[in-house]
Design a protein around this motif. Structure first.
Motif, PDB file in Angstrom:
ATOM      1  N   ALA A 152       0.826  -1.202   0.000  1.00 29.51           N
ATOM      2  CA  ALA A 152       0.000   0.000   0.000  1.00 29.51           C
ATOM      3  C   ALA A 152       0.867   1.262   0.000  1.00 29.51           C
ATOM      4  O   ALA A 152       0.578   2.234  -0.712  1.00 29.51           O
ATOM      5  CB  ALA A 152      -0.926   0.000   1.218  1.00 29.51           C
ATOM      6  N   THR A 153       1.949   1.247   0.765  1.00 26.34           N
ATOM      7  CA  THR A 153       2.829   2.419   0.830  1.00 26.34           C
ATOM      8  C   THR A 153       3.568   2.613  -0.484  1.00 26.34           C
ATOM      9  O   THR A 153       3.689   3.748  -0.974  1.00 26.34           O
ATOM     10  CB  THR A 153       3.833   2.277   1.987  1.00 26.34           C
ATOM     11  OG1 THR A 153       3.124   2.183   3.221  1.00 26.34           O
ATOM     12  CG2 THR A 153       4.769   3.476   2.044  1.00 26.34           C
ATOM     13  N   GLU A 154       4.048   1.535  -1.085  1.00 26.23           N
ATOM     14  CA  GLU A 154       4.734   1.640  -2.375  1.00 26.23           C
ATOM     15  C   GLU A 154       3.798   2.195  -3.439  1.00 26.23           C
ATOM     16  O   GLU A 154       4.201   3.005  -4.274  1.00 26.23           O
ATOM     17  CB  GLU A 154       5.275   0.272  -2.796  1.00 26.23           C
ATOM     18  CG  GLU A 154       6.431  -0.212  -1.942  1.00 26.23           C
ATOM     19  CD  GLU A 154       6.712  -1.705  -2.115  1.00 26.23           C
ATOM     20  OE1 GLU A 154       7.656  -2.187  -1.473  1.00 26.23           O
ATOM     21  OE2 GLU A 154       5.976  -2.377  -2.875  1.00 26.23           O
ATOM     22  N   TYR A 155       2.536   1.781  -3.382  1.00 27.54           N
ATOM     23  CA  TYR A 155       1.576   2.262  -4.372  1.00 27.54           C
ATOM     24  C   TYR A 155       1.311   3.754  -4.182  1.00 27.54           C
ATOM     25  O   TYR A 155       1.229   4.512  -5.160  1.00 27.54           O
ATOM     26  CB  TYR A 155       0.268   1.471  -4.279  1.00 27.54           C
ATOM     27  CG  TYR A 155      -0.732   1.893  -5.321  1.00 27.54           C
ATOM     28  CD1 TYR A 155      -0.543   1.547  -6.661  1.00 27.54           C
ATOM     29  CD2 TYR A 155      -1.834   2.665  -4.986  1.00 27.54           C
ATOM     30  CE1 TYR A 155      -1.439   1.967  -7.631  1.00 27.54           C
ATOM     31  CE2 TYR A 155      -2.738   3.084  -5.957  1.00 27.54           C
ATOM     32  CZ  TYR A 155      -2.535   2.723  -7.272  1.00 27.54           C
ATOM     33  OH  TYR A 155      -3.408   3.142  -8.238  1.00 27.54           O
ATOM     34  N   LYS A 156       1.184   4.202  -2.933  1.00 30.73           N
ATOM     35  CA  LYS A 156       0.978   5.626  -2.680  1.00 30.73           C
ATOM     36  C   LYS A 156       2.171   6.441  -3.202  1.00 30.73           C
ATOM     37  O   LYS A 156       1.993   7.516  -3.798  1.00 30.73           O
ATOM     38  CB  LYS A 156       0.798   5.879  -1.180  1.00 30.73           C
ATOM     39  CG  LYS A 156      -0.522   5.397  -0.612  1.00 30.73           C
ATOM     40  CD  LYS A 156      -0.592   5.679   0.879  1.00 30.73           C
ATOM     41  CE  LYS A 156      -1.857   5.138   1.510  1.00 30.73           C
ATOM     42  NZ  LYS A 156      -1.876   5.369   2.976  1.00 30.73           N
ATOM     43  N   LEU A 157       3.370   5.941  -2.958  1.00 26.36           N
ATOM     44  CA  LEU A 157       4.560   6.613  -3.469  1.00 26.36           C
ATOM     45  C   LEU A 157       4.527   6.695  -4.990  1.00 26.36           C
ATOM     46  O   LEU A 157       4.803   7.740  -5.583  1.00 26.36           O
ATOM     47  CB  LEU A 157       5.821   5.852  -3.035  1.00 26.36           C
ATOM     48  CG  LEU A 157       6.403   6.137  -1.665  1.00 26.36           C
ATOM     49  CD1 LEU A 157       7.518   5.142  -1.357  1.00 26.36           C
ATOM     50  CD2 LEU A 157       6.946   7.563  -1.593  1.00 26.36           C
ATOM     51  N   LEU A 158       4.171   5.586  -5.623  1.00 24.53           N
ATOM     52  CA  LEU A 158       4.144   5.544  -7.079  1.00 24.53           C
ATOM     53  C   LEU A 158       3.120   6.517  -7.646  1.00 24.53           C
ATOM     54  O   LEU A 158       3.406   7.237  -8.612  1.00 24.53           O
ATOM     55  CB  LEU A 158       3.849   4.115  -7.556  1.00 24.53           C
ATOM     56  CG  LEU A 158       3.783   3.931  -9.079  1.00 24.53           C
ATOM     57  CD1 LEU A 158       5.107   4.328  -9.723  1.00 24.53           C
ATOM     58  CD2 LEU A 158       3.428   2.489  -9.421  1.00 24.53           C
ATOM     59  N   VAL A 159       1.935   6.551  -7.066  1.00 26.41           N
ATOM     60  CA  VAL A 159       0.899   7.475  -7.548  1.00 26.41           C
ATOM     61  C   VAL A 159       1.368   8.920  -7.422  1.00 26.41           C
ATOM     62  O   VAL A 159       1.197   9.725  -8.342  1.00 26.41           O
ATOM     63  CB  VAL A 159      -0.427   7.262  -6.783  1.00 26.41           C
ATOM     64  CG1 VAL A 159      -1.415   8.388  -7.077  1.00 26.41           C
ATOM     65  CG2 VAL A 159      -1.041   5.916  -7.142  1.00 26.41           C
ATOM     66  N   PHE A 160       1.966   9.253  -6.290  1.00 24.70           N
ATOM     67  CA  PHE A 160       2.435  10.626  -6.087  1.00 24.70           C
ATOM     68  C   PHE A 160       3.513  10.981  -7.100  1.00 24.70           C
ATOM     69  O   PHE A 160       3.482  12.056  -7.715  1.00 24.70           O
ATOM     70  CB  PHE A 160       2.972  10.793  -4.666  1.00 24.70           C
ATOM     71  CG  PHE A 160       3.217  12.226  -4.282  1.00 24.70           C
ATOM     72  CD1 PHE A 160       2.170  13.041  -3.864  1.00 24.70           C
ATOM     73  CD2 PHE A 160       4.484  12.772  -4.341  1.00 24.70           C
ATOM     74  CE1 PHE A 160       2.383  14.374  -3.521  1.00 24.70           C
ATOM     75  CE2 PHE A 160       4.712  14.099  -3.994  1.00 24.70           C
ATOM     76  CZ  PHE A 160       3.656  14.891  -3.586  1.00 24.70           C
TER      77      PHE A 160
END
Length: 220
Positions: A152-160
């Motif tokens: 979930a954290t990696e995905y948030k980073l990627l989206v940002f």
């Protein structure tokens, strides 16, 4: 074109912090301490979203919400320290798209603002960087057609990062946007960036020494 956000908030520290956070998130921002000239701002700035403090000098947020609904198709999020259920229901019943209670975490406010913008079709939901595809609405990412297994954290980073493709993003920006931390903890960012880079491959996510990180296509 970047989404335009109008912030009407009389508390200067909150107004400044929200304005900076929205700007760093890639939005065009206009801030005002009161709503006395709201009609003029709506016509001149043409915001996609308005963040309205409820307890303002002069016309309050509920009155300004009605003005916005009459003269603009912008989304509206109310900001207030009044957390009573009746106040929240009143705001939603009178046309607000969301209601955020103070004190709030900037990262959450940005996320909720972008959720409203996406629902209104004012924010892109599919991001493409080379052969990387990030579908924000579906909550998925793939490279060269192969799904990426991200935390979930990696995905948030990627989206940002994907939303700011080609631009250098600092560690403090990432901390604020993804974790909502006020304290500076660079190692936290570095650990997750390294994990994300291993899954993306080394040719997309780059470190800019002394500045931060940039996501860009290999041939970009």
């Amino acid at each position: 074109m970047a989404p335009r956000v109008l912030v009407v908030e009389d508390a200067e520290p909150i107004r400044t912090a929200v304005g900076i956070a929205l700007g760093e998130a890639g939005h065009e921002v206009c801030t005002r301490a009161d709503g006395d000239a709201l009609e003029r701002e709506l016509a001149a700035f043409r915001p996609d979203l308005v963040l309205l403090d409820v307890m303002l000098p002069g016309r309050d947020g509920f009155e300004l919400l009605a003005v916005t609904r009459e003269t603009s198709n912008a989304g509206v999020i109310l900001l207030t320290a009044r957390d009573g259920v009746e106040d929240r229901l009143h705001g939603l019943r009178t046309g607000a798209d969301d209601y955020v209670v103070k004190p709030f975490v900037l990262a959450e406010l940005i996320a909720r603002a972008e959720a409203v913008l996406r629902r209104m079709g004012r924010l892109r939901t599919v991001l493409e960087i080379g052969d990387l595809l990030v579908d924000v609405e579906a909550g998925s990412a793939a490279r060269a057609g192969e799904p990426l297994e991200l935390t979930a954290t990696e995905y948030k980073l990627l989206v940002f990062l994907a939303g700011r493709a080609g631009k250098v993003v600092g560690k403090l920006q990432l901390l604020t946007a993804v974790w909502g931390y006020d304290d500076y903890a660079p190692n936290l960012v570095e650990v997750h960036i390294s994990a994300l880079r291993r899954k993306l491959g080394p040719d997309l996510l780059h470190t800019v020494r002394g500045a931060g990180y940039v996501l860009k296509a290999a041939d970009g």
